[in-house]
Design a protein around this motif. Structure first.
Motif, short mmCIF file in Angstrom:
data_model
loop_
_atom_site.label_atom_id
_atom_site.label_comp_id
_atom_site.label_asym_id
_atom_site.label_seq_id
_atom_site.Cartn_x
_atom_site.Cartn_y
_atom_site.Cartn_z
N GLN A 184 -3.31 0.11 -11.23
CA GLN A 184 -3.91 -0.96 -10.72
C GLN A 184 -5.04 -1.57 -9.64
N SER A 199 5.81 -2.87 -14.19
CA SER A 199 5.52 -1.16 -13.42
C SER A 199 6.28 -0.20 -13.13
N ASP A 247 -2.16 -0.77 -15.11
CA ASP A 247 -0.91 -1.87 -15.14
C ASP A 247 -2.63 -2.57 -14.38
MG LIG Z 1 3.65 -4.59 -11.15
#
Ligand SMILES: [Mg+2]
Ligand SMILES: Nc1ncnc2c1ncn2[C@@H]1O[C@H](COP(=O)(O)OP(=O)(O)O)[C@@H](O)[C@H]1O
Length: 324
Positions: A101, A57, A181
């Motif tokens: 994400q 990330s 992500d």
């Molecule tokens: Mg991550």
């Protein structure tokens, strides 16, 4: 020749952690990324894989220009992300999209889907105001959802629908690059497959360059033609997906593959222990403490990422010879 979109040149990201102890002010350095060299060409589909805490990330945040590199350079085309002028920054924001994400959390719960999709179109002034509704309808159709959902709020949609809307929002500005992500983590397998198919088709049809973070090697191999395996802030192996999955040359990649459940092989807990903290990294190879084939030299020498073939790189003093 494919045009180079991103070049990362010896990129480091160091975080300074707070004080420890009440009597002595002391800070510690956490090296989340260390010596990252990576080149992304137009139309590439790259999976970043590695356990939680390996730096995936952080790497994407740097490539999106959301955080500066502590050392090294991140180039978008020929331009250093640290020195973009206002005009170039605007163009970058339109050309490089991100799928968060937490897709649901990234949407304003009080905005209707139609407004969520119209926002980037307005922001980048991509069409006249009266043409926006048609554009938004085309976007929702492109991700395979009915126009009826446009008047709903994010909280009224299922997990799979929200991910599709997140993809539609990323497409709204007609980007060249999409970064995602863990975009399918936590979805049911069938919904996950639908979202992956959608992303794969979009990249193939539109020639979009994709950087996809996942800790699932199955997802990586389905979606991406290239893989970079990260461990404790370093790329330890990279190259074409098929080659890496069929003949892993780094013991960490091999262990990840063996830990990955397959129908035709028994599950094997080959990866002992957990990924250590990037604070106070050990001398020598950072994977040595967990490596099944560690030798004494590994405790002394930190192996650089080295070319094995023109397409394949590995950071190991003793690359795996027998991958199975
Ligand atoms: Mg991550
Ligand atoms: N803002 C931050 N401050 C301090 N440490 C951080 C920060 N962001 C990430 N880290 C640390 O950097 C390392 C890499 O994290 P991350 O990039 O989130 O890994 P991944 O996405 O592979 O799980 C971890 O040890 C994490 O705790």
């Amino acid at each position: 020749m494919q045009e180079t979109i991103f070049s990362l040149l010896d990129v480091e990201r160091v975080y300074t952690l707070g004080t420890t102890g009440w009597f002595r002010r002391k800070t510690r350095q956490l090296k989340a990324l260390d010596g990252i060299r990576l080149e992304l060409k137009h139309g590439d589909t790259l999976a970043l894989v590695g356990e939680s805490g390996s730096g995936k990330s952080t790497l994407i945040r740097l490539m999106l220009g959301l955080e500066p590199a502590s050392d090294g350079r991140v180039l978008y085309g020929q331009h250093d992300l640290a020195h973009l002028d206002a005009e170039a920054r605007k163009r970058f924001a339109r050309e490089v999209a991100f799928i968060y994400q937490n897709a649901r959390g990234s949407m304003n719960p009080r905005m209707r889907i139609a407004d969520i999709l119209a926002e980037p179109v307005r922001l980048h002034r991509l069409c006249e105001e009266q043409a926006i509704p048609a554009r938004v309808e085309a976007l929702i159709a492109r991700v395979g959802l009915p126009a009826g959902l446009l008047q709903r709020f994010p909280g009224e949609l299922s997990g799979g629908q929200v991910r599709r809307i997140a993809i539609a929002r990323a497409l709204a500005a007609e980007p060249n690059v999409i970064m995602a992500d863990e975009s399918v983590a936590g979805l049911d397998v069938s919904v996950q497959a639908q979202v992956l198919n959608l992303l794969r088709d979009l990249c193939r049809e539109s020639g979009i360059t994709l950087v996809f973070i996942t800790h699932d090697l199955g997802v990586a191999s389905y979606l991406c033609e290239k893989i970079a395996v990260l461990y404790l802030g370093r790329i330890v192996e990279q190259g074409p997906t098929h080659d890496i999955l069929s003949t892993p040359r780094h013991p960490y990649t091999k262990a990840l593959l063996q830990a990955f459940p397959r129908f035709d092989a028994p599950l094997c807990a080959s990866l002992k222990g957990e990924i250590p903290s990037p604070v106070n990294l050990p001398k020598g190879c950072r994977f040595a403490g967990r490596c099944a084939q560690v030798q004494s030299a590994c405790l002394e020498v930190d192996p650089p990422l080295t070319l094995l073939t023109p397409e394949r790189q590995v950071a190991c003093l003793f690359p795996v010879v027998n991958p199975c």
